[in-house]
Design a protein around this motif. Structure first.
Motif, PDB file in Angstrom:
ATOM      1  N   UNK A  97       0.827  -1.209   0.000  1.00 17.62           N
ATOM      2  CA  UNK A  97       0.000   0.000   0.000  1.00 17.62           C
ATOM      3  C   UNK A  97       0.859   1.255   0.000  1.00 17.62           C
ATOM      4  N   UNK A  98       1.971   1.223   0.765  1.00 14.83           N
ATOM      5  CA  UNK A  98       2.869   2.370   0.775  1.00 14.83           C
ATOM      6  C   UNK A  98       3.475   2.593  -0.602  1.00 14.83           C
ATOM      7  N   UNK A  99       3.858   1.511  -1.261  1.00 14.61           N
ATOM      8  CA  UNK A  99       4.438   1.644  -2.594  1.00 14.61           C
ATOM      9  C   UNK A  99       3.400   2.130  -3.600  1.00 14.61           C
ATOM     10  N   UNK A 100       2.173   1.622  -3.487  1.00 11.20           N
ATOM     11  CA  UNK A 100       1.107   2.082  -4.374  1.00 11.20           C
ATOM     12  C   UNK A 100       0.822   3.570  -4.163  1.00 11.20           C
ATOM     13  N   UNK A 101       0.855   4.000  -2.892  1.00 12.06           N
ATOM     14  CA  UNK A 101       0.630   5.417  -2.597  1.00 12.06           C
ATOM     15  C   UNK A 101       1.724   6.271  -3.222  1.00 12.06           C
ATOM     16  N   UNK A 103       3.444   5.538  -5.907  1.00 11.75           N
ATOM     17  CA  UNK A 103       3.238   5.553  -7.363  1.00 11.75           C
ATOM     18  C   UNK A 103       2.083   6.480  -7.730  1.00 11.75           C
ATOM     19  N   UNK A 104       1.006   6.456  -6.919  1.00 12.17           N
ATOM     20  CA  UNK A 104      -0.127   7.347  -7.179  1.00 12.17           C
ATOM     21  C   UNK A 104       0.291   8.808  -7.065  1.00 12.17           C
ATOM     22  N   UNK A 105       1.183   9.084  -6.121  1.00 14.71           N
ATOM     23  CA  UNK A 105       1.633  10.460  -5.928  1.00 14.71           C
ATOM     24  C   UNK A 105       2.633  10.885  -6.991  1.00 14.71           C
ATOM     25  N   UNK A 110       7.456   4.333  -9.798  1.00 14.89           N
ATOM     26  CA  UNK A 110       7.322   2.981 -10.317  1.00 14.89           C
ATOM     27  C   UNK A 110       8.631   2.497 -10.910  1.00 14.89           C
ATOM     28  N   UNK A 111       9.488   3.427 -11.321  1.00 21.41           N
ATOM     29  CA  UNK A 111      10.755   3.086 -11.951  1.00 21.41           C
ATOM     30  C   UNK A 111      11.894   2.972 -10.950  1.00 21.41           C
ATOM     31  N   UNK A 116      13.347   3.475  -2.530  1.00 17.63           N
ATOM     32  CA  UNK A 116      14.023   4.562  -3.227  1.00 17.63           C
ATOM     33  C   UNK A 116      13.030   5.584  -3.783  1.00 17.63           C
ATOM     34  N   UNK A 117      11.722   5.372  -3.529  1.00 21.86           N
ATOM     35  CA  UNK A 117      10.710   6.201  -4.180  1.00 21.86           C
ATOM     36  C   UNK A 117      10.861   7.685  -3.871  1.00 21.86           C
ATOM     37  N   UNK A 118      11.337   8.011  -2.679  1.00 24.68           N
ATOM     38  CA  UNK A 118      11.455   9.425  -2.305  1.00 24.68           C
ATOM     39  C   UNK A 118      12.501  10.154  -3.135  1.00 24.68           C
ATOM     40  N   UNK A 119      13.352   9.406  -3.828  1.00 24.07           N
ATOM     41  CA  UNK A 119      14.393  10.021  -4.649  1.00 24.07           C
ATOM     42  C   UNK A 119      13.969  10.186  -6.099  1.00 24.07           C
ATOM     43  N   UNK A 120      12.754   9.743  -6.416  1.00 19.54           N
ATOM     44  CA  UNK A 120      12.329   9.694  -7.819  1.00 19.54           C
ATOM     45  C   UNK A 120      12.402  11.056  -8.506  1.00 19.54           C
ATOM     46  N   UNK A 121      11.995  12.108  -7.812  1.00 17.69           N
ATOM     47  CA  UNK A 121      11.967  13.434  -8.429  1.00 17.69           C
ATOM     48  C   UNK A 121      13.358  13.972  -8.707  1.00 17.69           C
ATOM     49  N   UNK A 122      14.347  13.526  -7.924  1.00 19.72           N
ATOM     50  CA  UNK A 122      15.687  14.094  -8.026  1.00 19.72           C
ATOM     51  C   UNK A 122      16.588  13.353  -8.996  1.00 19.72           C
TER      52      UNK A 122
END
Length: 264
Positions: A97-101, A103-105, A110-111, A116-122
């Motif tokens: 659920x955390x990972x889905x959240x 990806x939704x945000x 997803x990549x 590591x999701x918090x680093x996606x924008x950077x």
């Protein structure tokens, strides 16, 4: 009053096939039959069937039902094991659920590998793809070190390397390599495990090296690869010089870390 198999199944919220199966494996006693040969189920059968359903709804295997009903220490251990499995499943689903959240945000999450999701924008897409590839070979400790390394602020040098044109002249590549070498050296010092693919990977050395090499070749252009070779050459030369100097003083010799060769 007695019920037929169909009526009993309806009362218990199950199917006639299930009732017959419970008879076959000995969980539900066969009822008496009427003069016409039809089964005649009573309240005791209904209560028994509902009890079995309740246990199976909790995740108890049919084979464990008799043990659970005994109420002894074996029954308690079965329930404790089941509770542990449920706790692990809940944690897994909460993580999902955390990972889905994430990806939704941010679709870019997803990549990215897990955590590591918090680093996606950077991170640019190329670096995200490299991280996904590396996650197939690196140990959790190595991935955590990578995450710590990437959590720092992005510098102009990194952006310049990412934007390097494939036709960049030789002097531009050399100058960039000379500027990058100190940063790479510091990264090796801060995270020595990442500099040794043998200790940071849980795969066979040949497989791990193939992933690294193929990923770099696919996601970087010729100029990028040339700069990485030059950085490696600079570090190797520095290590050799330091090694010779330390050896002449009788101090431990620093051995440069092996680096997978990139194809020409």
């Amino acid at each position: 009053m007695a019920w037929s198999t169909r009526q009993l199944a309806e009362l218990a919220g199950t199917t006639t096939k299930t009732v017959r199966h419970y008879h076959e494996i000995g969980l539900l006693e066969e009822p008496e039959r009427a003069s016409n040969g039809y089964k005649r189920y009573e309240v005791s059968h209904l209560v028994r069937l509902l009890r079995i359903r309740r246990l199976t709804d909790l995740g108890v295997a049919l084979g464990d039902v008799p043990s659970i009903e005994s109420g002894d220490e074996e029954a308690r251990q079965i329930l404790r094991d089941l509770d542990a499995e449920l706790a692990a499943d809940i944690e897994r689903r909460q993580r999902m659920r955390r990972e889905l959240a994430a990806v939704l945000e941010n679709r870019a999450a997803l990549d990215m590998p897990q955590d590591f999701q918090t680093l996606a924008d950077d991170l640019p897409e190329t670096q995200r793809s490299l991280l996904m590839a590396y996650s197939s070979i690196l140990t959790p400790v190595a991935m955590a070190a990578l995450q710590e390394q990437l959590a720092g602020p992005r510098g102009d040098l990194e952006a310049e390397f990412a934007a390097l044109d494939e036709d960049a002249p030789d002097e531009v590549r050399q100058r960039l390599a000379e500027r990058m070498a100190p940063d790479v050296r510091q990264q090796h010092r801060d995270h020595p495990g990442l500099a040794d693919l043998g200790s940071s990977s849980h795969r066979e050395a040949a497989v791990a090296e193939s992933v690294v090499v193929h990923a770099l070749v696919e996601y970087y252009n010729r100029a990028h690869l040339d700069v990485l070779r030059r950085v490696h050459a600079i570090l190797f030369e520095d290590d050799t010089t330091e090694s010779e100097w330390n050896d002449s003083r009788g101090e431990p010799v620093y051995q440069p870390v092996a680096h997978p060769d990139l194809p020409g």
